[in-house]
Design a protein around this motif. Structure first.
Motif, PDB file in Angstrom:
ATOM      1  N   VAL A   1      50.337  33.729  44.951  1.00  0.00           N
ATOM      2  CA  VAL A   1      49.131  34.198  45.638  1.00  0.00           C
ATOM      3  C   VAL A   1      49.289  35.660  46.049  1.00  0.00           C
ATOM      4  N   LEU A   2      50.441  36.006  46.629  1.00  0.00           N
ATOM      5  CA  LEU A   2      50.679  37.395  47.053  1.00  0.00           C
ATOM      6  C   LEU A   2      50.637  38.350  45.866  1.00  0.00           C
ATOM      7  N   LYS A   3      51.169  37.914  44.755  1.00  0.00           N
ATOM      8  CA  LYS A   3      51.158  38.775  43.559  1.00  0.00           C
ATOM      9  C   LYS A   3      49.725  39.040  43.103  1.00  0.00           C
ATOM     10  N   LEU A   4      48.881  38.025  43.100  1.00  0.00           N
ATOM     11  CA  LEU A   4      47.483  38.224  42.710  1.00  0.00           C
ATOM     12  C   LEU A   4      46.798  39.211  43.653  1.00  0.00           C
ATOM     13  N   ALA A   5      47.114  39.122  44.940  1.00  0.00           N
ATOM     14  CA  ALA A   5      46.501  40.018  45.924  1.00  0.00           C
ATOM     15  C   ALA A   5      46.907  41.471  45.690  1.00  0.00           C
ATOM     16  N   ALA A   6      48.059  41.695  45.060  1.00  0.00           N
ATOM     17  CA  ALA A   6      48.573  43.057  44.872  1.00  0.00           C
ATOM     18  C   ALA A   6      47.931  43.788  43.702  1.00  0.00           C
ATOM     19  N   PHE A   7      47.198  43.084  42.852  1.00  0.00           N
ATOM     20  CA  PHE A   7      46.706  43.699  41.615  1.00  0.00           C
ATOM     21  C   PHE A   7      45.839  44.941  41.844  1.00  0.00           C
ATOM     22  N   PRO A   8      44.892  44.949  42.781  1.00  0.00           N
ATOM     23  CA  PRO A   8      44.080  46.173  42.955  1.00  0.00           C
ATOM     24  C   PRO A   8      44.914  47.424  43.251  1.00  0.00           C
ATOM     25  N   GLU A   9      45.967  47.285  44.067  1.00  0.00           N
ATOM     26  CA  GLU A   9      46.802  48.449  44.382  1.00  0.00           C
ATOM     27  C   GLU A   9      47.617  48.878  43.170  1.00  0.00           C
ATOM     28  N   VAL A  10      48.044  47.919  42.343  1.00  0.00           N
ATOM     29  CA  VAL A  10      48.766  48.265  41.109  1.00  0.00           C
ATOM     30  C   VAL A  10      47.850  49.076  40.193  1.00  0.00           C
ATOM     31  N   VAL A  11      46.602  48.651  40.081  1.00  0.00           N
ATOM     32  CA  VAL A  11      45.633  49.383  39.256  1.00  0.00           C
ATOM     33  C   VAL A  11      45.419  50.786  39.818  1.00  0.00           C
ATOM     34  N   ALA A  12      45.264  50.893  41.129  1.00  0.00           N
ATOM     35  CA  ALA A  12      45.060  52.207  41.750  1.00  0.00           C
ATOM     36  C   ALA A  12      46.245  53.126  41.473  1.00  0.00           C
ATOM     37  N   GLY A  13      47.462  52.593  41.563  1.00  0.00           N
ATOM     38  CA  GLY A  13      48.646  53.395  41.281  1.00  0.00           C
ATOM     39  C   GLY A  13      48.710  53.843  39.834  1.00  0.00           C
ATOM     40  N   ALA A  14      48.341  52.967  38.909  1.00  0.00           N
ATOM     41  CA  ALA A  14      48.341  53.318  37.487  1.00  0.00           C
ATOM     42  C   ALA A  14      47.353  54.442  37.207  1.00  0.00           C
ATOM     43  N   VAL A  15      46.198  54.412  37.869  1.00  0.00           N
ATOM     44  CA  VAL A  15      45.208  55.472  37.692  1.00  0.00           C
ATOM     45  C   VAL A  15      45.753  56.794  38.225  1.00  0.00           C
ATOM     46  N   ARG A  16      46.365  56.752  39.402  1.00  0.00           N
ATOM     47  CA  ARG A  16      46.916  57.978  39.983  1.00  0.00           C
ATOM     48  C   ARG A  16      47.994  58.577  39.096  1.00  0.00           C
ATOM     49  N   GLN A  17      48.831  57.735  38.528  1.00  0.00           N
ATOM     50  CA  GLN A  17      49.968  58.206  37.744  1.00  0.00           C
ATOM     51  C   GLN A  17      49.647  58.412  36.271  1.00  0.00           C
ATOM     52  N   ARG A  18      48.423  58.020  35.846  1.00  0.00           N
ATOM     53  CA  ARG A  18      48.041  58.096  34.424  1.00  0.00           C
ATOM     54  C   ARG A  18      49.070  57.353  33.570  1.00  0.00           C
ATOM     55  N   ASN A  19      49.408  56.148  33.980  1.00  0.00           N
ATOM     56  CA  ASN A  19      50.516  55.443  33.352  1.00  0.00           C
ATOM     57  C   ASN A  19      50.273  53.943  33.441  1.00  0.00           C
ATOM     58  N   GLY A  20      50.173  53.283  32.289  1.00  0.00           N
ATOM     59  CA  GLY A  20      49.920  51.857  32.260  1.00  0.00           C
ATOM     60  C   GLY A  20      51.163  50.994  32.352  1.00  0.00           C
ATOM     61  N   ALA A  21      52.350  51.609  32.459  1.00  0.00           N
ATOM     62  CA  ALA A  21      53.583  50.815  32.485  1.00  0.00           C
ATOM     63  C   ALA A  21      53.600  49.847  33.665  1.00  0.00           C
ATOM     64  N   SER A  22      53.068  50.262  34.814  1.00  0.00           N
ATOM     65  CA  SER A  22      53.070  49.394  35.992  1.00  0.00           C
ATOM     66  C   SER A  22      52.165  48.178  35.782  1.00  0.00           C
ATOM     67  N   ILE A  23      51.114  48.326  34.978  1.00  0.00           N
ATOM     68  CA  ILE A  23      50.241  47.183  34.665  1.00  0.00           C
ATOM     69  C   ILE A  23      51.012  46.162  33.836  1.00  0.00           C
ATOM     70  N   ALA A  24      51.775  46.645  32.854  1.00  0.00           N
ATOM     71  CA  ALA A  24      52.575  45.740  32.026  1.00  0.00           C
ATOM     72  C   ALA A  24      53.629  45.035  32.871  1.00  0.00           C
ATOM     73  N   GLN A  25      54.287  45.780  33.748  1.00  0.00           N
ATOM     74  CA  GLN A  25      55.306  45.173  34.593  1.00  0.00           C
ATOM     75  C   GLN A  25      54.691  44.140  35.527  1.00  0.00           C
ATOM     76  N   PHE A  26      53.515  44.450  36.064  1.00  0.00           N
ATOM     77  CA  PHE A  26      52.817  43.501  36.929  1.00  0.00           C
ATOM     78  C   PHE A  26      52.491  42.213  36.163  1.00  0.00           C
ATOM     79  N   ALA A  27      51.977  42.346  34.949  1.00  0.00           N
ATOM     80  CA  ALA A  27      51.635  41.168  34.149  1.00  0.00           C
ATOM     81  C   ALA A  27      52.865  40.311  33.900  1.00  0.00           C
TER      82      ALA A  27
END
Length: 564
Positions: free
Chosen positions: A484-510
């Motif tokens: 449940v906590l991991k699902l709640a973290a997804f919006p911040e992971v997306v925000a960080g990926a946008v800031r960093q111009r880097n999709g690696a954190s999305i893959a790691q999150f998945a």
């Protein structure tokens, strides 16, 4: 949406100087420390107080509602013990309500992005190295669109240059030439040019005619480059990569907008004619501090433009289109060149695109054999991945018919390649290993896909996901709560990926989400749950997890098969 509003609001009430952005919640390093923790670093920076002091004040002075059962400070962290059921019900409901939009912060609403990537020379089938540029660029496009940006994807068609001229010379029979033959012809043309000065000069002569916009020459160049471009796009399409607009280098010959830049360079005494009568920029006059890359040639002695001149004009054109964000994806070997362009444009107060650089793809077992023997062609690479994936799918999915197995194998192949590349930060080399990348277990795209397929299987057996939320939403195990906590973290992971111009954190999150689901799957029976309310809650958690995994994979350009 702040899924921890009942924690955030009392803190903001107690510290009026803070905003929601200053209050960050993270899972504690050990579950026995609490259900969730607040990091005090951002708040401490805003309040100019030690983080541990902020944490102690939150624990001692802030009054929380009944959903918070215990609060304690631990150095710079505030640990909370919560009514897990209440928070889990809220988080799962939010994911399911937002569906395909869950995770988006909608930060791009009303904003435009122009992104240029890939732009392969139209003289051969794309090789694996170029595929990384395409996948990074395409993932940025998907990520920004997920955030509601209006994204325009550009492909710069390099339809000028000596190499294209030589290819045109050996493709007089273009109507009988196939895309697969282009690389062989290009190699032969270059070899001939090295030993036949007259032939090489013919290539330059064709280029001069292109500069003069000779209709017949332009038609010949267009025919060759269109054949190559169509073939390249078909290969890239197998990876799910597409483009909106194709800008041709030949459109920027003698572009009048360059005059403003030239005037600025002259005013700074940075423009001169060298001993070969070429027009050259001395970048030392405009702030370049190294000997390497000091001189930049714009025009040949005969007045024809160099590719750098045309690239400057293209950069000006892209900037003039008025996007809020202007991005370009480049190989790390282009850093110096991009710095030169940026410096020259800066002399005239013009902007260059924000660059995202990437490193190389290497194969663990060395170069894959191709008929050319020098490059690993992306088409061959994809075919090899699909063939290997089909073997695994046939072992895993024996009950499916051959067509469905083939379709899944293609999705698994793309997943294996894209995930293996995208999970590595662009500034690091990718070491690609066939066996590990195609595995349905481990740190792979197929493993994440398989988690989605497993959820589909559970929900099919249940008949459907129960829609009614039970009066109680039991969340009794650490495995449930961690998921449940991991699902709640997804919006911040997306925000960080946008800031960093880097999709690696999305893959790691998945990947981390899929692992947590596996732990949940083994520890928490769904179909054979102890009670109706527990079965409904766990089924809805499965459904929410599938949604989040599908959204993350969608950003990465990876499909989530119904069955695997």
């Amino acid at each position: 949406m702040n899924l921890f509003e009942s924690l955030t609001a009392p803190i903001l009430d107690a510290f009026a100087e803070l905003t929601a952005d200053d209050v960050a919640f993270v899972p504690p390093p050990k579950i026995e420390m609490g259900d969730i923790a607040m990091r005090a670093f951002d708040a401490a920076k805003k309040l100019r107080m030690p983080p541990a002091q902020i944490a102690a004040r939150v624990a001692q002075e802030v009054t929380f509602g009944p959903e918070v059962r215990e609060v304690s400070a631990a150095g710079p962290y505030v640990n909370f013990r919560l009514d897990r059921a209440a928070f889990a019900a809220r988080i799962v409901a939010a994911v399911r309500a937002e569906g395909a939009a869950y995770g988006s912060n909608h930060s791009g609403r009303g904003r435009r992005v122009l992104i240029e990537h890939t732009s392969i020379n139209p003289n051969a089938s794309p090789h694996v190295g170029r595929a990384r540029c395409a996948m990074i660029g395409d993932t940025l496009v998907r990520l920004l669109r997920f955030e509601d940006y209006d994204v325009e994807t550009h492909y710069y068609v390099n339809d000028m240059g000596r190499q294209i001229g030589l290819l045109v010379l050996v493709c007089d029979d273009i109507e009988h030439v196939t895309f697969d033959e282009i690389l062989d012809r290009y190699v032969r043309a270059n070899n001939r040019a090295e030993h036949d000065p007259e032939f090489a000069e013919q290539g330059y002569a064709l280029l001069a005619k292109m500069e003069e916009r000779d209709p017949d020459t332009m038609a010949r160049f267009r025919a060759v480059t269109d054949l190559c471009l169509d073939g390249q796009l078909a290969v890239l399409g197998r990876l799910g990569v597409a483009f909106d607009i194709f800008d041709r280098e030949s459109s920027y010959i003698q572009d009048p907008r360059i005059e403003e830049v030239l005037d600025a360079l002259r005013a700074k005494e940075a423009l001169f004619t060298d001993e070969e009568q070429r027009l050259v920029v001395d970048l030392a006059k405009i702030g370049h501090e190294r000997d390497e890359g000091r001189y930049f040639v714009l025009m040949r002695a005969n007045g024809s433009s160099m590719y750098g001149y045309r690239d400057l004009a293209y950069a000006i054109d892209k900037s003039a289109r008025g996007a809020d964000v202007n991005l370009i994806v480049l190989g790390e070997d282009h850093k110096l060149y991009a710095e030169q362009l940026e410096r020259i444009l800066g002399a005239a107060n013009k902007a260059f695109a924000e660059a995202v650089y990437y490193s190389y793809i290497l194969l663990r077992e060395g170069k894959m054999s191709t008929r050319q023997g020098k490059v690993v062609l992306l088409a061959d690479f994809l075919n090899e991945a699909a063939a290997r994936a089909l073997e695994k799918v046939r072992e895993q999915c024996k009950d499916l018919d051959a067509d469905e197995q083939q379709a899944i194998a293609e999705q698994v192949a793309v997943s294996a390649i894209r995930f293996a590349v995208l999970r590595i930060s662009p500034n690091k080399n990718v070491i690609f290993d066939w066996e590990s990348s195609l595995s349905f277990t481990g740190d792979t795209g197929p493993y994440v896909q398989y988690s989605c397929a497993r959820i589909n299987s559970i929900l099919r057996k249940l008949g459907d996901t129960p829609e009614a939320t039970p009066e109680a939403f039991p969340t009794e195990t650490d495995a449930e709560w961690a998921l449940v906590l991991k699902l709640a973290a997804f919006p911040e992971v997306v925000a960080g990926a946008v800031r960093q111009r880097n999709g690696a954190s999305i893959a790691q999150f998945a990947l981390e989400t899929a692992r947590l689901f596996t732990s949940f799957y083994h520890d928490c029976p769904v179909i054979n749950a102890d009670s109706d309310s527990q079965r409904i809650a766990r089924a809805q958690l499965c459904d929410a997890t599938r949604t989040v995994l599908q959204n993350a994979l969608g950003i990465l350009g990876i499909a989530a098969p119904e069955r695997m």
